[in-house]
Write a protein that holds these residues in place. Structure first.
Motif, short mmCIF file in Angstrom:
data_model
loop_
_atom_site.label_atom_id
_atom_site.label_comp_id
_atom_site.label_asym_id
_atom_site.label_seq_id
_atom_site.Cartn_x
_atom_site.Cartn_y
_atom_site.Cartn_z
N ARG A 33 33.42 42.23 20.61
CA ARG A 33 33.52 42.88 21.78
C ARG A 33 32.31 42.48 23.19
O ARG A 33 32.62 42.87 23.99
CB ARG A 33 33.67 44.30 21.94
CG ARG A 33 34.89 44.74 20.98
CD ARG A 33 35.03 46.43 21.08
NE ARG A 33 35.96 46.66 20.14
CZ ARG A 33 37.29 47.11 20.54
NH1 ARG A 33 37.76 46.67 21.88
NH2 ARG A 33 38.23 47.36 19.78
N TRP A 44 27.90 33.69 24.08
CA TRP A 44 29.38 32.95 23.88
C TRP A 44 29.44 32.16 22.30
O TRP A 44 30.26 32.23 21.82
CB TRP A 44 29.11 31.45 24.76
CG TRP A 44 30.46 30.86 24.64
CD1 TRP A 44 30.66 29.70 24.33
CD2 TRP A 44 31.66 31.32 25.56
NE1 TRP A 44 31.71 29.16 24.50
CE2 TRP A 44 32.52 30.30 25.06
CE3 TRP A 44 32.17 32.31 26.12
CZ2 TRP A 44 33.82 30.37 25.49
CZ3 TRP A 44 33.54 32.36 26.52
CH2 TRP A 44 34.27 31.27 26.18
N ARG A 64 40.17 37.28 22.88
CA ARG A 64 40.45 38.04 24.01
C ARG A 64 39.33 38.54 24.95
O ARG A 64 39.23 38.22 26.22
CB ARG A 64 41.12 39.11 23.54
CG ARG A 64 41.70 40.08 24.95
CD ARG A 64 42.79 40.92 24.28
NE ARG A 64 42.29 42.02 23.21
CZ ARG A 64 42.56 42.10 22.20
NH1 ARG A 64 43.29 41.24 21.52
NH2 ARG A 64 42.07 42.94 21.01
N THR A 65 38.06 38.56 24.35
CA THR A 65 37.00 38.80 24.94
C THR A 65 36.18 37.67 25.66
O THR A 65 35.73 37.69 26.78
CB THR A 65 35.73 39.49 23.99
OG1 THR A 65 36.20 40.52 23.23
CG2 THR A 65 34.55 40.04 24.67
N ALA A 67 38.02 35.54 26.81
CA ALA A 67 38.68 35.27 28.31
C ALA A 67 38.55 36.26 29.19
O ALA A 67 38.83 36.28 30.58
CB ALA A 67 40.18 35.27 27.96
N GLU A 68 37.94 37.40 29.00
CA GLU A 68 37.57 38.51 29.86
C GLU A 68 35.99 38.82 30.14
O GLU A 68 35.63 39.65 30.91
CB GLU A 68 37.99 40.10 29.61
CG GLU A 68 39.44 40.06 28.91
CD GLU A 68 39.98 41.00 28.40
OE1 GLU A 68 39.04 41.76 27.90
OE2 GLU A 68 41.33 41.19 28.05
N LEU A 69 35.14 37.86 29.80
CA LEU A 69 33.85 37.84 29.98
C LEU A 69 33.59 37.68 31.69
O LEU A 69 34.18 36.85 32.40
CB LEU A 69 33.09 36.90 29.36
CG LEU A 69 32.74 37.13 27.82
CD1 LEU A 69 31.62 36.15 27.22
CD2 LEU A 69 31.75 38.49 27.75
N PRO A 70 32.70 38.24 32.08
CA PRO A 70 32.17 37.93 33.71
C PRO A 70 31.57 36.87 33.75
O PRO A 70 31.21 35.98 32.78
CB PRO A 70 31.25 39.31 33.89
CG PRO A 70 30.63 39.60 32.61
CD PRO A 70 31.71 39.42 31.63
N ARG A 94 39.63 29.00 27.21
CA ARG A 94 39.74 30.55 27.28
C ARG A 94 39.48 30.66 28.93
O ARG A 94 39.88 31.63 29.38
CB ARG A 94 38.80 31.17 26.77
CG ARG A 94 39.03 31.37 25.24
CD ARG A 94 40.39 32.16 25.22
NE ARG A 94 40.79 32.42 23.69
CZ ARG A 94 41.69 31.58 22.93
NH1 ARG A 94 42.08 30.53 23.58
NH2 ARG A 94 42.01 31.84 21.96
N ARG A 95 38.84 29.87 29.72
CA ARG A 95 38.44 29.87 30.98
C ARG A 95 39.12 28.95 31.99
O ARG A 95 38.93 28.64 32.95
CB ARG A 95 37.08 29.92 31.18
CG ARG A 95 36.07 30.60 30.29
CD ARG A 95 36.29 32.18 30.23
NE ARG A 95 35.60 32.60 31.57
CZ ARG A 95 35.42 33.65 31.88
NH1 ARG A 95 35.93 34.74 31.12
NH2 ARG A 95 34.93 34.36 32.99
N HIS A 98 39.55 29.63 35.89
CA HIS A 98 38.24 29.79 36.69
C HIS A 98 37.67 28.46 37.04
O HIS A 98 37.00 27.57 36.16
CB HIS A 98 37.25 30.55 35.73
CG HIS A 98 37.68 31.98 35.33
ND1 HIS A 98 38.50 32.10 34.14
CD2 HIS A 98 37.40 33.19 35.81
CE1 HIS A 98 38.76 33.41 34.00
NE2 HIS A 98 37.95 34.01 35.11
#
Length: 263
Positions: A33, A44, A64-65, A67-70, A94-95, A98
């Motif tokens: 998480r 990472w 899933r984490t 893909a949701e990291l800042p 995953r990004r 962006h």
């Protein structure tokens, strides 16, 4: 490309305690998480290691984490010049939406040609422009140019500039692509195939060879080719002749008939 787990030497003693065989389930869940503070690219690398090991439920949670990291966490990882190519490929998948991060990723010294081809075919326009400016990588891997041409979101100016550069440097395999660009028929992927490739990258699992995206259906020709007629075309019918009866000769004249006088 394949995504093998990292070695203990690459992880280091600190990350090995977090995700190694001696780590407990609670500690691995915190690492999956991204709740354990870590400097630089350690966050990472921790997520990639848990995802590459493929142990449920931490592998799915780490993916899933990721893909949701800042954004600052991603840029901190990209600042590491020794970030492994497999971890960069995991980041690209995953990004994928962006553009700012992908524009930096494609210029990383450790990025693999398969990762560049993936971003070139599925990435946003700004990432395609950044790839088109990476001249040494384009000339070394012509498959990246072909992937740019298949991306319907790639700007036409960047694609033309990259292909013209490859043609000047005599990169093999570009004759057909250059002819298609000059004729105005770029072999873009259809929208449904493009979306399928993006979903395949986002839903990828560890241990899969993801160098090739799902096979697309045959591309329809850009121009319609009509078959040659076996018999000559029949003549067009003439306009129908009016069947209205002709006017009498006495009525055809515009002069009215003389009046009769009675005596």
């Amino acid at each position: 490309m394949l995504h093998p787990p990292l070695s203990d030497a690459r992880l280091g003693a600190r990350l090995h305690k977090l995700v190694g065989p001696g780590a407990g389930p609670a500690q691995r869940e915190l690492a999956a998480r991204a709740l354990i503070p870590a400097p630089g690219s350690d966050t990472w690398l921790t997520l990639y290691q848990l995802w590459a090991l493929g142990h449920p439920p931490h592998a799915e949670l780490a993916g899933r984490t990721a893909a949701e990291l800042p954004g600052p966490t991603i840029f901190a990882a990209l600042a590491d010049p020794l970030l492994p190519a497999s971890a960069l490929d995991f980041m690209a998948r995953r990004r994928l939406g962006h553009a700012d991060e992908l524009a930096v990723l494609v210029r990383h010294p450790q990025v693999h040609a398969d990762t560049l081809a993936l971003v070139a075919r599925c990435g946003p326009p700004r990432a395609c422009e950044a790839i088109a400016l990476a001249h040494p990588r384009l000339l070394a891997a012509p498959a990246i140019l072909a992937a740019l041409a298949r991306n319907p979101r790639c700007p036409s100016a960047a694609l033309h500039a990259a292909v013209e550069l490859g043609a000047r440097e005599r990169v093999p395999g570009l004759r057909g692509l250059l002819r298609a660009l000059l004729s105005g028929h770029v072999p873009h992927d259809r929208s449904d195939d493009h979306a399928a490739r993006q979903l395949a990258a986002l839903r990828s699992r560890a241990g899969e060879d993801l160098a090739s995206a799902p096979r697309c259906r045959p591309t329809r020709p850009t121009t319609t080719i009509y078959p040659r007629r076996s018999s000559p075309r029949p003549p067009r019918p003439l306009s129908p002749v009016s069947t209205r009866p002709a006017r009498p000769a006495s009525l055809a004249s515009s002069t009215p008939p003389p009046r009769c006088r009675w005596r």
